[in-house]
Design a protein around this motif. Structure first.
Motif, PDB file in Angstrom:
ATOM      1  N   LEU A  36      -3.304  46.082  -6.292  1.00 50.67           N
ATOM      2  CA  LEU A  36      -3.184  46.822  -5.032  1.00 50.67           C
ATOM      3  C   LEU A  36      -4.422  46.596  -4.166  1.00 50.67           C
ATOM      4  CD1 LEU A  36      -1.620  48.898  -3.362  1.00 50.67           C
ATOM      5  CD2 LEU A  36      -2.916  50.662  -4.517  1.00 50.67           C
ATOM      6  N   ALA A  37      -5.618  46.656  -4.817  1.00 46.25           N
ATOM      7  CA  ALA A  37      -6.855  46.443  -4.065  1.00 46.25           C
ATOM      8  C   ALA A  37      -6.898  45.035  -3.494  1.00 46.25           C
ATOM      9  CB  ALA A  37      -8.059  46.688  -4.971  1.00 46.25           C
ATOM     10  N   ALA A  38      -6.431  44.031  -4.285  1.00 48.26           N
ATOM     11  CA  ALA A  38      -6.431  42.654  -3.798  1.00 48.26           C
ATOM     12  C   ALA A  38      -5.471  42.500  -2.634  1.00 48.26           C
ATOM     13  CB  ALA A  38      -6.053  41.703  -4.932  1.00 48.26           C
ATOM     14  N   LEU A  39      -4.321  43.182  -2.712  1.00 46.51           N
ATOM     15  CA  LEU A  39      -3.332  43.112  -1.627  1.00 46.51           C
ATOM     16  C   LEU A  39      -3.919  43.653  -0.335  1.00 46.51           C
ATOM     17  CD1 LEU A  39      -0.257  42.572  -1.171  1.00 46.51           C
ATOM     18  CD2 LEU A  39       0.071  44.984  -1.588  1.00 46.51           C
ATOM     19  N   ILE A  40      -4.541  44.864  -0.425  1.00 44.35           N
ATOM     20  CA  ILE A  40      -5.105  45.481   0.784  1.00 44.35           C
ATOM     21  C   ILE A  40      -6.271  44.639   1.301  1.00 44.35           C
ATOM     22  CG2 ILE A  40      -6.247  47.529   1.661  1.00 44.35           C
ATOM     23  CD1 ILE A  40      -4.654  49.114  -0.399  1.00 44.35           C
ATOM     24  N   GLY A  41      -7.101  44.150   0.354  1.00 45.88           N
ATOM     25  CA  GLY A  41      -8.235  43.334   0.767  1.00 45.88           C
ATOM     26  C   GLY A  41      -7.803  42.056   1.441  1.00 45.88           C
ATOM     27  N   ALA A  42      -6.742  41.404   0.912  1.00 44.34           N
ATOM     28  CA  ALA A  42      -6.278  40.153   1.499  1.00 44.34           C
ATOM     29  C   ALA A  42      -5.732  40.398   2.898  1.00 44.34           C
ATOM     30  CB  ALA A  42      -5.211  39.523   0.612  1.00 44.34           C
TER      31      ALA A  42
END
Lengths: 103, 162
Positions: free
Chosen positions: B149-155
């Protein structure tokens, strides 16, 4: 010749070294990311080989490989987003030109 | 016997794909070499009787990551001659060869405790129990979900137009 644990480990080492060479020597940031993916895949291959030959019933190596694949997916998503942001800002993805933090 | 032949064929294909990634001049051929490498590693997972991981490899690496990388390649200029070596080519070659020699030497000189038991097949239910059963790795699964989830938001926040 029977394909045993050593065959898989040597193949994994060869793939990892090709990925290492590519990650250190290529100019294009996207190709560097691809080489990192090859290195992660080589590590997964040796994990699954250990799981098959050392703990064939418990499958502990395959469990670790699942988490490693998750981390690789997160890494490539963020990495490509950074590459796209760099391309917007600087108009290039050449890692030789992205040296703002170089001392 | 059939598994041995499959191992050698897939090993040669995987090494060829990886070499194509580091040596092909055109970025598109680089991406196709990467797909070949991923697919042969999925086949190698099947020869190791890891059926679930083989399918996950095809779905995630070939289906998602390779397509994402090809999309990123489309954004860059000079796709035809984009895969150039940097000035670090010789040190990179030396360190790659040194790493290969060192790790192969260590691997061949360690006596692994190879078990002769028959492997578990199919692996999906055993892996599911290992991950989600009591005393399993449920916390790790939750942390991996948070990481995704963090990678999705960060991307999204890194790649969107300001």
């Amino acid at each position: 010749m029977t394909a045993g644990l050593n065959n898989y480990l040597v193949l994994s080492a060869v793939l990892f070294s090709i990925g290492l060479y590519g990650a250190l020597s290529r100019k294009n940031a996207v190709v560097v990311l691809m080489c990192v993916e090859i290195m992660l895949n080589a590590a997964n291959l040796s994990l699954v080989a250990f799981s098959r030959f050392v703990t064939p019933v418990a499958l502990s190596g395959q469990t670790v490989a699942i988490f490693s694949i998750t981390a690789a997916a997160a890494e490539v998503a963020v990495g490509l987003a950074v590459v796209i942001a760099l391309y917007r800002q600087r108009g290039t993805v050449d890692v030789n030109d992205i040296n703002l933090l170089k001392w | 016997m059939g598994i041995n032949i499959a191992f050698w064929v897939l090993a040669v294909l995987a090494a060829t794909g990886a070499l194509a990634v580091v040596s092909a001049r055109s970025l598109f051929r680089t991406a196709l070499g990467l797909v070949l490498c991923f697919l042969s590693i999925a086949g190698l997972f099947f020869t190791l009787s890891a059926d679930f991981l083989g399918i996950v490899q095809v779905l995630i690496y070939v289906g998602a990551i390779a397509v994402l990388l090809i999309m990123a390649i489309m954004l860059t200029r000079d796709v035809e001659k984009g895969n150039l070596p940097s000035t670090l080519k010789i040190p990179a070659l030396v360190s790659g060869l040194a790493f290969a020699g060192l790790s192969v030497w260590v691997m061949l000189n360690t006596s692994w405790q190879v078990s002769s038991e028959a492997p578990t097949t199919p692996t999906a239910s055993t892996l599911g129990n290992l991950l989600f059963d009591q005393g399993g790795l449920v916390l790790g699964v939750e942390i991996a979900a948070m990481l995704l989830l963090a990678a999705l938001i960060g991307a999204i926040s890194a790649a969107r137009e300001k």
